[in-house]
Motif scaffolding. Structure first.
Motif, PDB file in Angstrom:
ATOM      1  N   CYS A 152       0.832  -1.205   0.000  1.00  0.00           N
ATOM      2  CA  CYS A 152       0.000   0.000   0.000  1.00  0.00           C
ATOM      3  C   CYS A 152       0.865   1.252   0.000  1.00  0.00           C
ATOM      4  O   CYS A 152       0.549   2.229  -0.688  1.00  0.00           O
ATOM      5  N   ASP A 153       1.950   1.233   0.760  1.00  0.00           N
ATOM      6  CA  ASP A 153       2.850   2.386   0.792  1.00  0.00           C
ATOM      7  C   ASP A 153       3.492   2.635  -0.567  1.00  0.00           C
ATOM      8  O   ASP A 153       3.647   3.781  -0.990  1.00  0.00           O
ATOM      9  N   ALA A 195       0.903   4.174  -2.880  1.00  0.00           N
ATOM     10  CA  ALA A 195       0.565   5.557  -2.513  1.00  0.00           C
ATOM     11  C   ALA A 195       1.747   6.520  -2.663  1.00  0.00           C
ATOM     12  O   ALA A 195       1.558   7.736  -2.579  1.00  0.00           O
ATOM     13  N   GLY A 237       1.431   9.594  -4.833  1.00  0.00           N
ATOM     14  CA  GLY A 237       0.267  10.436  -4.601  1.00  0.00           C
ATOM     15  C   GLY A 237      -0.984  10.019  -5.345  1.00  0.00           C
ATOM     16  O   GLY A 237      -2.052  10.581  -5.128  1.00  0.00           O
ATOM     17  N   THR A 238      -0.883   9.045  -6.233  1.00  0.00           N
ATOM     18  CA  THR A 238      -2.025   8.570  -7.009  1.00  0.00           C
ATOM     19  C   THR A 238      -1.982   7.055  -7.090  1.00  0.00           C
ATOM     20  O   THR A 238      -0.968   6.490  -7.486  1.00  0.00           O
ATOM     21  N   ILE A 239      -3.091   6.424  -6.722  1.00  0.00           N
ATOM     22  CA  ILE A 239      -3.174   4.970  -6.873  1.00  0.00           C
ATOM     23  C   ILE A 239      -3.962   4.699  -8.146  1.00  0.00           C
ATOM     24  O   ILE A 239      -5.136   5.050  -8.260  1.00  0.00           O
ATOM     25  N   GLU A 258      -4.867   0.535   4.567  1.00  0.00           N
ATOM     26  CA  GLU A 258      -5.003   1.463   3.441  1.00  0.00           C
ATOM     27  C   GLU A 258      -5.129   2.902   3.923  1.00  0.00           C
ATOM     28  O   GLU A 258      -4.521   3.811   3.365  1.00  0.00           O
ATOM     29  N   ARG A 259      -5.900   3.105   4.977  1.00  0.00           N
ATOM     30  CA  ARG A 259      -6.085   4.454   5.524  1.00  0.00           C
ATOM     31  C   ARG A 259      -4.758   5.004   6.060  1.00  0.00           C
ATOM     32  O   ARG A 259      -4.441   6.178   5.894  1.00  0.00           O
ATOM     33  N   ARG A 313      -2.635   6.064   3.141  1.00  0.00           N
ATOM     34  CA  ARG A 313      -3.138   7.326   2.591  1.00  0.00           C
ATOM     35  C   ARG A 313      -2.703   8.495   3.484  1.00  0.00           C
ATOM     36  O   ARG A 313      -2.247   9.529   2.998  1.00  0.00           O
ATOM     37  N   ALA A 314      -2.802   8.310   4.796  1.00  0.00           N
ATOM     38  CA  ALA A 314      -2.425   9.377   5.739  1.00  0.00           C
ATOM     39  C   ALA A 314      -0.930   9.682   5.663  1.00  0.00           C
ATOM     40  O   ALA A 314      -0.524  10.846   5.719  1.00  0.00           O
ATOM     41  N   HIS A 352       0.999   9.455   3.136  1.00  0.00           N
ATOM     42  CA  HIS A 352       1.413  10.004   1.840  1.00  0.00           C
ATOM     43  C   HIS A 352       0.576  11.207   1.410  1.00  0.00           C
ATOM     44  O   HIS A 352       0.605  11.608   0.249  1.00  0.00           O
ATOM     45  N   MET A 353      -0.126  11.819   2.343  1.00  0.00           N
ATOM     46  CA  MET A 353      -0.949  12.999   2.064  1.00  0.00           C
ATOM     47  C   MET A 353      -0.041  14.191   1.775  1.00  0.00           C
ATOM     48  O   MET A 353       1.040  14.320   2.325  1.00  0.00           O
TER      49      MET A 353
END
Length: 141
Positions: free
Chosen positions: A96-97, A100, A103-105, A131-132, A135-136, A138-139
């Protein structure tokens, strides 16, 4: 046949191969994804005994597998045979990292993450949390 496949893979090899698979899943290997893989390999405790010089060999193995019709199934077979189940959530989090990192999956990455989640039998609730977290981390602003 590729030398890596002929010899037993370490659990770390399997983690790296899954991360590389996510990176190539959308047909474009991005610099940010490669940097993410290298940073994870260089900094996470799970890779403390990993020989970073194996990265090119493992990448070539993934490329070779993806060139075959059933290459993804073969990759999953290698992972099943060489990585303990206790690392399944770790593997999914690392993947997941990587997805991400730029910045775009993309669609290919999403599809592969779904297949990895299913193959590694990651509970949907746990997967959502992983996943969350990715996302956090790599925001951007």
């Amino acid at each position: 046949m590729n030398e890596t496949i002929e010899h037993a893979l370490s659990p770390q090899d399997c983690l790296v191969m899954l991360m590389i698979a996510v990176s190539v899943s959308d047909q474009t290997v991005r610099t940010s994804e490669l940097i993410k893989i290298e940073n994870q390999v260089n900094t996470l405790p799970i890779f403390g005994t990993f020989d970073i010089d194996r990265l090119p060999q493992l990448a070539n193995t993934v490329y070779d597998l993806f060139a075959e019709e059933d290459g993804l199934d073969a990759l999953f077979g290698l992972v099943r045979d060489n990585m303990p189940e206790k690392l399944n959530e770790t593997a999914y989090a690392l993947c997941c990292d990587v997805a991400a990192a730029d910045g775009t999956i993309r669609v290919g990455e999403l599809r592969l993450l779904e297949e990895i989640r299913d193959e590694l039998d990651i509970d949907r609730l746990h997967a959502g949390a992983i996943e969350r977290g990715a996302r956090a981390r790599h925001m951007t602003i």
